[in-house]
Enzyme design. Structure first.
Site, short mmCIF file in Angstrom:
data_model
loop_
_atom_site.label_atom_id
_atom_site.label_comp_id
_atom_site.label_asym_id
_atom_site.label_seq_id
_atom_site.Cartn_x
_atom_site.Cartn_y
_atom_site.Cartn_z
N ARG A 162 25.23 -27.83 -80.43
CA ARG A 162 25.02 -28.57 -79.22
C ARG A 162 24.51 -30.01 -79.84
O ARG A 162 24.09 -30.62 -80.81
CB ARG A 162 23.44 -27.99 -78.56
CG ARG A 162 23.87 -26.69 -78.19
CD ARG A 162 22.68 -26.00 -77.59
NE ARG A 162 22.86 -24.65 -77.06
CZ ARG A 162 22.15 -23.70 -77.89
NH1 ARG A 162 21.74 -23.91 -79.05
NH2 ARG A 162 22.37 -22.32 -77.26
N LYS A 186 17.88 -24.06 -78.64
CA LYS A 186 17.04 -23.73 -77.57
C LYS A 186 15.94 -22.78 -77.86
O LYS A 186 15.86 -22.10 -78.84
CB LYS A 186 17.80 -23.25 -76.47
CG LYS A 186 18.84 -24.20 -75.85
CD LYS A 186 19.70 -23.72 -74.68
CE LYS A 186 20.61 -24.53 -73.81
NZ LYS A 186 21.39 -23.84 -72.65
N HIS A 255 30.08 -31.38 -75.78
CA HIS A 255 29.95 -30.03 -75.55
C HIS A 255 31.54 -29.60 -75.69
O HIS A 255 31.76 -28.33 -75.85
CB HIS A 255 29.51 -29.44 -74.28
CG HIS A 255 28.78 -28.48 -74.23
ND1 HIS A 255 27.36 -28.45 -75.30
CD2 HIS A 255 28.47 -27.24 -73.84
CE1 HIS A 255 26.76 -27.30 -74.94
NE2 HIS A 255 27.38 -26.48 -74.34
N ARG A 258 32.24 -28.22 -79.21
CA ARG A 258 31.23 -26.92 -79.24
C ARG A 258 32.19 -25.89 -78.38
O ARG A 258 32.64 -24.81 -79.21
CB ARG A 258 30.13 -27.13 -78.73
CG ARG A 258 29.37 -25.73 -78.66
CD ARG A 258 27.89 -26.07 -78.13
NE ARG A 258 27.15 -24.86 -77.67
CZ ARG A 258 26.61 -24.01 -78.76
NH1 ARG A 258 26.36 -24.21 -79.77
NH2 ARG A 258 25.92 -23.05 -78.02
N HIS A 281 23.54 -18.40 -79.24
CA HIS A 281 23.41 -17.90 -78.01
C HIS A 281 22.16 -16.71 -77.88
O HIS A 281 22.69 -15.84 -78.74
CB HIS A 281 24.69 -17.37 -77.29
CG HIS A 281 25.72 -18.50 -76.95
ND1 HIS A 281 27.05 -18.47 -77.08
CD2 HIS A 281 25.65 -19.67 -76.30
CE1 HIS A 281 27.84 -19.30 -76.49
NE2 HIS A 281 26.72 -20.20 -76.40
N TYR A 290 34.03 -17.27 -73.86
CA TYR A 290 34.82 -17.72 -74.83
C TYR A 290 36.14 -16.86 -75.03
O TYR A 290 37.41 -17.13 -75.07
CB TYR A 290 34.42 -18.32 -75.85
CG TYR A 290 33.60 -19.45 -75.71
CD1 TYR A 290 34.08 -20.80 -75.49
CD2 TYR A 290 32.06 -19.21 -75.95
CE1 TYR A 290 32.91 -21.98 -75.28
CE2 TYR A 290 31.25 -20.37 -75.60
CZ TYR A 290 31.69 -21.27 -75.35
OH TYR A 290 30.73 -22.25 -75.05
#
Length: 309
Positions: A162, A186, A255, A258, A281, A290
């Protein structure tokens, strides 16, 4: 018996809870607080100065107002989530007897697949970035910044990280011998991510020139023109400057690199759980998005190439 508190008191306390106990990012907290303040303002205007006066009906009226103002279903869903989690926190701390948002319906959302670059477009992207570097004069600040941009692009695509993880990267987080970088994602979670040979080469080149731009006291890997840690907005501007030169794509922003990295890993046969780990994730369901992109690309190629498609 519940304790009576104003909206602002509880929203401030909830923001501290998100920061110190859940380790949510500043951007996440900012978004939650903005939604909750919007909810609070609506209730105050309708003579509900305390959270204890909130009801399912008042929440529905608030969301109806938001919808009438033209908010997208994604925005409304986010506000529902913010209200639900905040009010449950209030219940847990006995500021409310029950959570009125539990029965609050969240609008259905059409899942949008991310826009990705094809392998050929990625090649074009890096050709353009390399060309910019080659055009700059040796020893100039412009050359150092062009080297920085190329290294940023290679890491964004090569590691699939990210933009916030990129800007938070420090020089000591790079392990050149193992071709790995350590990033903080995150929820303040740290992970180790592999990078490829082009990214290693671009990083070495940039770090050789970094001293011409960076302030001596900063440990940031990537810095802006003023020598301090680079801003996410600057990264976006530099990525878009290259993307705008590539025809036939609506992809924009860091992004997009990514998204493209994730899709190309899966296209190449990478295990989905390995891709989940690389991307950081929390849920495999996010990574599975994806796979739909890959299937759509496969279907498109089939229809274009197969004589009996």
């Amino acid at each position: 018996m519940t304790t009576r508190k104003s909206w602002d008191e509880l929203i401030d306390a909830y923001a501290r809870y998100l920061a110190h106990e859940l380790n949510r990012s500043p951007n996440t907290i900012k978004a939650y607080v903005a939604d909750l303040q919007d909810c609070a303002e609506f209730h105050r205007q309708h003579k509900v100065p305390e959270v204890s006066g909130c009801s399912l009906n008042s929440l529905r009226q608030w969301l109806a107002t938001v919808q009438q103002a033209g908010a997208a279903s994604k925005t409304i869903a986010r506000k529902v989530s913010a209200a639900r989690t905040f009010l449950q926190w209030c219940v847990d701390r006995e500021y409310l007897e029950a959570n009125p948002a539990l029965r609050l319906a969240s609008p259905k959302q059409n899942q949008q697949l991310p826009t990705v670059l094809s392998a050929k477009q990625v090649e074009q992207f890096f050709q353009l970035a390399n060309h910019r570097f080659d055009e700059t004069e040796d020893g100039s600040v412009e050359r150092a910044l062009a080297a920085r941009d190329l290294a940023m692009f290679e890491v964004l695509y090569g590691a699939g990280i990210r933009v916030g993880e990129l800007t938070g990267l420090d020089t000591q987080h790079i392990d050149f011998s193992q071709q790995l970088i350590r990033v903080r994602g995150k929820g303040d979670k740290e992970r180790i991510v592999p990078i490829g040979v082009p990214a290693v080469k671009a990083l070495r080149n940039w770090l050789d020139l970094r001293h011409t731009v960076a302030r001596p006291e900063t440990s940031a890997c990537f810095v802006g023109a003023q020598g301090r840690r680079i801003n996410q907005r600057v990264v976006r501007e530099q990525v878009d400057r290259i993307l705008e030169q590539i025809p036939d794509t609506a992809a924009r922003g860091p992004h997009a690199l990514r998204h493209s990295a994730a899709t190309h890993l899966l296209d190449g046969g990478a295990d989905i759980r390995s891709v989940q780990e690389v991307l950081g994730h929390a849920s495999l369901q996010t990574t599975q998005l994806y796979t739909h992109v890959s299937i759509d690309r496969l279907r498109e190629s089939y229809q274009q190439a197969h004589p009996r498609a």
